[in-house]
Design a protein around this motif. Structure first.
Motif, PDB file in Angstrom:
ATOM      1  N   THR A  56       0.844  -1.203   0.000  1.00  0.00           N
ATOM      2  CA  THR A  56       0.000   0.000   0.000  1.00  0.00           C
ATOM      3  C   THR A  56       0.880   1.254   0.000  1.00  0.00           C
ATOM      4  O   THR A  56       0.591   2.226  -0.709  1.00  0.00           O
ATOM      5  N   VAL A  71     -10.964   6.444  12.329  1.00  0.00           N
ATOM      6  CA  VAL A  71     -12.050   6.303  11.367  1.00  0.00           C
ATOM      7  C   VAL A  71     -11.868   7.377  10.303  1.00  0.00           C
ATOM      8  O   VAL A  71     -12.053   8.554  10.559  1.00  0.00           O
ATOM      9  N   TYR A  91     -11.066  -6.015  -2.357  1.00  0.00           N
ATOM     10  CA  TYR A  91     -11.151  -4.817  -3.187  1.00  0.00           C
ATOM     11  C   TYR A  91     -12.053  -5.068  -4.381  1.00  0.00           C
ATOM     12  O   TYR A  91     -11.820  -5.991  -5.152  1.00  0.00           O
ATOM     13  N   ILE A 130     -13.947  -1.556  -0.550  1.00  0.00           N
ATOM     14  CA  ILE A 130     -13.961  -2.897   0.036  1.00  0.00           C
ATOM     15  C   ILE A 130     -15.376  -3.450  -0.056  1.00  0.00           C
ATOM     16  O   ILE A 130     -16.327  -2.833   0.428  1.00  0.00           O
ATOM     17  N   VAL A 161     -20.314   0.101   3.319  1.00  0.00           N
ATOM     18  CA  VAL A 161     -19.850   0.097   4.710  1.00  0.00           C
ATOM     19  C   VAL A 161     -18.816   1.190   4.951  1.00  0.00           C
ATOM     20  O   VAL A 161     -18.021   1.509   4.072  1.00  0.00           O
ATOM     21  N   PHE A 162     -18.866   1.746   6.146  1.00  0.00           N
ATOM     22  CA  PHE A 162     -17.786   2.597   6.639  1.00  0.00           C
ATOM     23  C   PHE A 162     -16.805   1.691   7.356  1.00  0.00           C
ATOM     24  O   PHE A 162     -17.197   0.699   7.984  1.00  0.00           O
TER      25      PHE A 162
HETATM   26  C1  B12 Z   1      -8.473   9.937   0.196  1.00  0.00           C
HETATM   27  C2  B12 Z   1      -9.818   9.274   0.329  1.00  0.00           C
HETATM   28  C3  B12 Z   1     -10.791   9.624  -0.596  1.00  0.00           C
HETATM   29  C4  B12 Z   1     -10.530  10.563  -1.771  1.00  0.00           C
HETATM   30  C5  B12 Z   1      -9.890   9.750  -2.933  1.00  0.00           C
HETATM   31  C6  B12 Z   1      -8.847  10.542  -3.649  1.00  0.00           C
HETATM   32  C7  B12 Z   1      -8.093   9.721  -4.664  1.00  0.00           C
HETATM   33  N1  B12 Z   1      -7.465  10.424  -5.570  1.00  0.00           N
HETATM   34  O1  B12 Z   1      -8.061   8.486  -4.627  1.00  0.00           O
HETATM   35  C8  B12 Z   1     -11.973  11.036  -2.086  1.00  0.00           C
HETATM   36  C9  B12 Z   1     -12.299  12.243  -1.221  1.00  0.00           C
HETATM   37  C10 B12 Z   1     -12.252  11.375  -3.543  1.00  0.00           C
HETATM   38  C11 B12 Z   1     -12.778   9.843  -1.582  1.00  0.00           C
HETATM   39  C12 B12 Z   1     -13.996   9.460  -2.083  1.00  0.00           C
HETATM   40  C13 B12 Z   1     -14.747   8.392  -1.601  1.00  0.00           C
HETATM   41  N2  B12 Z   1     -14.538   7.723  -0.478  1.00  0.00           N
HETATM   42 CO1  B12 Z   1     -12.882   7.914   0.542  1.00  0.00          CO
HETATM   43  N3  B12 Z   1     -11.321   7.845   1.517  1.00  0.00           N
HETATM   44  C14 B12 Z   1     -10.098   8.333   1.371  1.00  0.00           C
HETATM   45  C15 B12 Z   1      -9.136   7.861   2.469  1.00  0.00           C
HETATM   46  C16 B12 Z   1      -8.929   9.003   3.466  1.00  0.00           C
HETATM   47  C17 B12 Z   1      -7.792   7.349   1.921  1.00  0.00           C
HETATM   48  C18 B12 Z   1      -7.929   6.340   0.751  1.00  0.00           C
HETATM   49  C19 B12 Z   1      -6.642   6.146  -0.012  1.00  0.00           C
HETATM   50  O2  B12 Z   1      -6.439   6.696  -1.066  1.00  0.00           O
HETATM   51  N4  B12 Z   1      -5.725   5.362   0.511  1.00  0.00           N
HETATM   52  C20 B12 Z   1      -4.476   5.092  -0.172  1.00  0.00           C
HETATM   53  C21 B12 Z   1      -4.664   3.924  -1.127  1.00  0.00           C
HETATM   54  C22 B12 Z   1      -3.418   3.631  -1.977  1.00  0.00           C
HETATM   55  O3  B12 Z   1      -4.909   2.814  -0.260  1.00  0.00           O
HETATM   56  P1  B12 Z   1      -6.049   1.773  -0.576  1.00  0.00           P
HETATM   57  O4  B12 Z   1      -7.298   2.516  -0.853  1.00  0.00           O
HETATM   58  O5  B12 Z   1      -6.088   0.707   0.423  1.00  0.00           O
HETATM   59  O6  B12 Z   1      -5.353   1.283  -1.929  1.00  0.00           O
HETATM   60  C23 B12 Z   1      -5.283  -0.017  -2.366  1.00  0.00           C
HETATM   61  C24 B12 Z   1      -6.360  -0.077  -3.361  1.00  0.00           C
HETATM   62  O7  B12 Z   1      -6.251   1.111  -4.129  1.00  0.00           O
HETATM   63  C25 B12 Z   1      -5.976  -1.308  -4.123  1.00  0.00           C
HETATM   64  N5  B12 Z   1      -6.762  -1.242  -5.305  1.00  0.00           N
HETATM   65  C26 B12 Z   1      -7.190  -0.150  -5.948  1.00  0.00           C
HETATM   66  N6  B12 Z   1      -7.965  -0.473  -6.951  1.00  0.00           N
HETATM   67  C27 B12 Z   1      -8.049  -1.772  -6.976  1.00  0.00           C
HETATM   68  C28 B12 Z   1      -8.761  -2.590  -7.849  1.00  0.00           C
HETATM   69  C29 B12 Z   1      -8.675  -3.956  -7.687  1.00  0.00           C
HETATM   70  C30 B12 Z   1      -9.456  -4.818  -8.611  1.00  0.00           C
HETATM   71  C31 B12 Z   1      -7.875  -4.495  -6.625  1.00  0.00           C
HETATM   72  C32 B12 Z   1      -7.768  -5.953  -6.426  1.00  0.00           C
HETATM   73  C33 B12 Z   1      -7.175  -3.638  -5.749  1.00  0.00           C
HETATM   74  C34 B12 Z   1      -7.270  -2.287  -5.948  1.00  0.00           C
HETATM   75  O8  B12 Z   1      -4.563  -1.287  -4.200  1.00  0.00           O
HETATM   76  C35 B12 Z   1      -4.057  -0.371  -3.207  1.00  0.00           C
HETATM   77  C36 B12 Z   1      -2.894  -0.981  -2.466  1.00  0.00           C
HETATM   78  O9  B12 Z   1      -3.238  -1.893  -1.457  1.00  0.00           O
HETATM   79  C37 B12 Z   1      -9.931   6.653   3.104  1.00  0.00           C
HETATM   80  C38 B12 Z   1      -9.826   6.512   4.635  1.00  0.00           C
HETATM   81  C39 B12 Z   1      -8.488   5.977   5.089  1.00  0.00           C
HETATM   82  N7  B12 Z   1      -7.947   6.571   6.151  1.00  0.00           N
HETATM   83  O10 B12 Z   1      -7.955   5.027   4.524  1.00  0.00           O
HETATM   84  C40 B12 Z   1     -11.395   6.930   2.707  1.00  0.00           C
HETATM   85  C41 B12 Z   1     -12.334   5.750   2.269  1.00  0.00           C
HETATM   86  C42 B12 Z   1     -11.492   4.878   1.344  1.00  0.00           C
HETATM   87  N8  B12 Z   1     -13.404   6.394   1.542  1.00  0.00           N
HETATM   88  C43 B12 Z   1     -14.523   5.790   1.678  1.00  0.00           C
HETATM   89  C44 B12 Z   1     -15.699   6.142   0.979  1.00  0.00           C
HETATM   90  C45 B12 Z   1     -17.007   5.553   1.483  1.00  0.00           C
HETATM   91  C46 B12 Z   1     -15.640   7.000  -0.117  1.00  0.00           C
HETATM   92  C47 B12 Z   1     -16.781   7.319  -1.105  1.00  0.00           C
HETATM   93  C48 B12 Z   1     -17.601   6.091  -1.522  1.00  0.00           C
HETATM   94  C49 B12 Z   1     -17.662   8.414  -0.532  1.00  0.00           C
HETATM   95  C50 B12 Z   1     -18.673   8.947  -1.538  1.00  0.00           C
HETATM   96  N9  B12 Z   1     -19.801   8.292  -1.700  1.00  0.00           N
HETATM   97  O11 B12 Z   1     -18.423   9.925  -2.159  1.00  0.00           O
HETATM   98  C51 B12 Z   1     -15.992   7.903  -2.293  1.00  0.00           C
HETATM   99  C52 B12 Z   1     -15.663   6.823  -3.323  1.00  0.00           C
HETATM  100  C53 B12 Z   1     -14.240   6.625  -3.698  1.00  0.00           C
HETATM  101  C54 B12 Z   1     -13.847   5.326  -4.334  1.00  0.00           C
HETATM  102  N10 B12 Z   1     -14.584   4.762  -5.280  1.00  0.00           N
HETATM  103  O12 B12 Z   1     -12.830   4.795  -3.954  1.00  0.00           O
HETATM  104  C55 B12 Z   1     -14.441   4.614   2.623  1.00  0.00           C
HETATM  105  C56 B12 Z   1     -14.481   3.306   1.812  1.00  0.00           C
HETATM  106  C57 B12 Z   1     -15.268   2.199   2.479  1.00  0.00           C
HETATM  107  C58 B12 Z   1     -15.174   0.933   1.680  1.00  0.00           C
HETATM  108  N11 B12 Z   1     -16.272   0.191   1.644  1.00  0.00           N
HETATM  109  O13 B12 Z   1     -14.152   0.609   1.091  1.00  0.00           O
HETATM  110  C59 B12 Z   1     -13.070   4.918   3.377  1.00  0.00           C
HETATM  111  C60 B12 Z   1     -12.297   3.665   3.793  1.00  0.00           C
HETATM  112  C61 B12 Z   1     -13.445   5.763   4.609  1.00  0.00           C
HETATM  113  C62 B12 Z   1     -13.965   4.928   5.777  1.00  0.00           C
HETATM  114  N12 B12 Z   1     -13.201   4.834   6.849  1.00  0.00           N
HETATM  115  O14 B12 Z   1     -15.024   4.342   5.723  1.00  0.00           O
HETATM  116  N13 B12 Z   1     -12.107   9.204  -0.634  1.00  0.00           N
END
Ligand code: B12
Length: 175
Positions: free
Chosen positions: A32, A138, A157, A163, A172-173
């Motif tokens: 990540t 959170v 994912y 997720i 889910v949150f």
């Molecule tokens: C920054 C952020 C945003 C930004 C995104 C900016 C951007 N350019 O990406 C903005 C403000 C736009 C946003 C929007 C939303 N967000 Co937001 N956001 C976050 C935050 C703070 C960080 C996420 C992040 O980028 N992490 C860094 C990345 C690299 O980590 P990762 O997500 O785990 O990345 C992995 C995946 O990307 C994976 N991956 C990516 N794509 C794919 C595809 C496949 C097929 C596979 C296998 C893997 C894979 O590989 C990475 C490495 O492990 C988190 C909370 C947190 N503290 O984590 C919430 C969070 C991700 N958000 C959440 C939500 C609900 C949303 C929205 C749905 C809200 C809405 N309705 O508008 C949208 C939808 C975004 C989407 N489709 O992802 C929830 C997701 C819950 C869930 N069920 O997963 C979180 C977890 C908040 C929470 N605590 O509940 N968000």
């Protein structure tokens, strides 16, 4: 969590109203961290000035957040609710994402996390005779919520990067 029986911990999480409770180790999330750094370098995180490489060096290393960290409790709470009735007029209207329909989820979940941590401290004292430290996250905290949830087995994912869980889909949150 190896000193403590996980079953009562999970049961308490469900009692607090979480829909999924899983536990994983506090090891780092190197994959990540690599992805975050690549995305920042590619300009994909522009507009989020707080989302920096330095932050990733902390958020992907639980021991940088709590040096003695052993385990992470991953929680999910479903937010799917029935849509309100569509108004029968022709006025232009915007649509608001479901996750923002109710109360701010941070305000709903944070008190539950505090209550969980208090209960855990008490549980550790009673069952293992030791003090327990916990940090609560959170969304806004420096923790990679989705990576934690995936490793803990909350879900996997989806193609939309959220997720997906069995039973609640991606509605889910995470905490
Ligand atoms: C920054 C952020 C945003 C930004 C995104 C900016 C951007 N350019 O990406 C903005 C403000 C736009 C946003 C929007 C939303 N967000 Co937001 N956001 C976050 C935050 C703070 C960080 C996420 C992040 O980028 N992490 C860094 C990345 C690299 O980590 P990762 O997500 O785990 O990345 C992995 C995946 O990307 C994976 N991956 C990516 N794509 C794919 C595809 C496949 C097929 C596979 C296998 C893997 C894979 O590989 C990475 C490495 O492990 C988190 C909370 C947190 N503290 O984590 C919430 C969070 C991700 N958000 C959440 C939500 C609900 C949303 C929205 C749905 C809200 C809405 N309705 O508008 C949208 C939808 C975004 C989407 N489709 O992802 C929830 C997701 C819950 C869930 N069920 O997963 C979180 C977890 C908040 C929470 N605590 O509940 N968000």
């Amino acid at each position: 969590m190896d000193l403590l029986d996980a079953a009562p911990i999970k049961a308490y999480g469900y009692e607090l109203g979480f829909d999924l409770v899983r536990i994983t180790g506090a090891e780092a999330f190197p994959e990540t961290e690599r992805v975050i750094k690549d995305r920042i370098a590619a300009g994909l995180m522009d507009g989020l000035p707080w989302f920096t490489s330095e932050r990733a060096e902390v958020s992907c290393h639980p021991d940088a957040l709590l040096p003695e960290a052993r385990s992470i409790i991953a929680l999910a709470m479903c937010y799917l609710s029935e849509p309100p009735e569509e108004p029968q007029d022709d006025l232009p209207r915007g649509r608001i994402s479901r996750y923002a329909w109710g109360e701010d989820y941070h305000e709903v979940i944070k008190p539950k996390l505090k209550q969980f941590a208090e209960w855990l401290r008490e549980y550790a004292r009673r069952e293992a005779g030791h003090e327990l430290e916990a940090r609560l996250f959170v969304d806004t905290g420096r923790m990679v919520d989705r990576a934690v949830a995936q490793r803990a087995g909350i879900g996997w994912y989806g193609k939309n990067t959220t997720i997906l869980t069995r039973g609640w889909g991606s509605w889910v949150f995470l905490a």
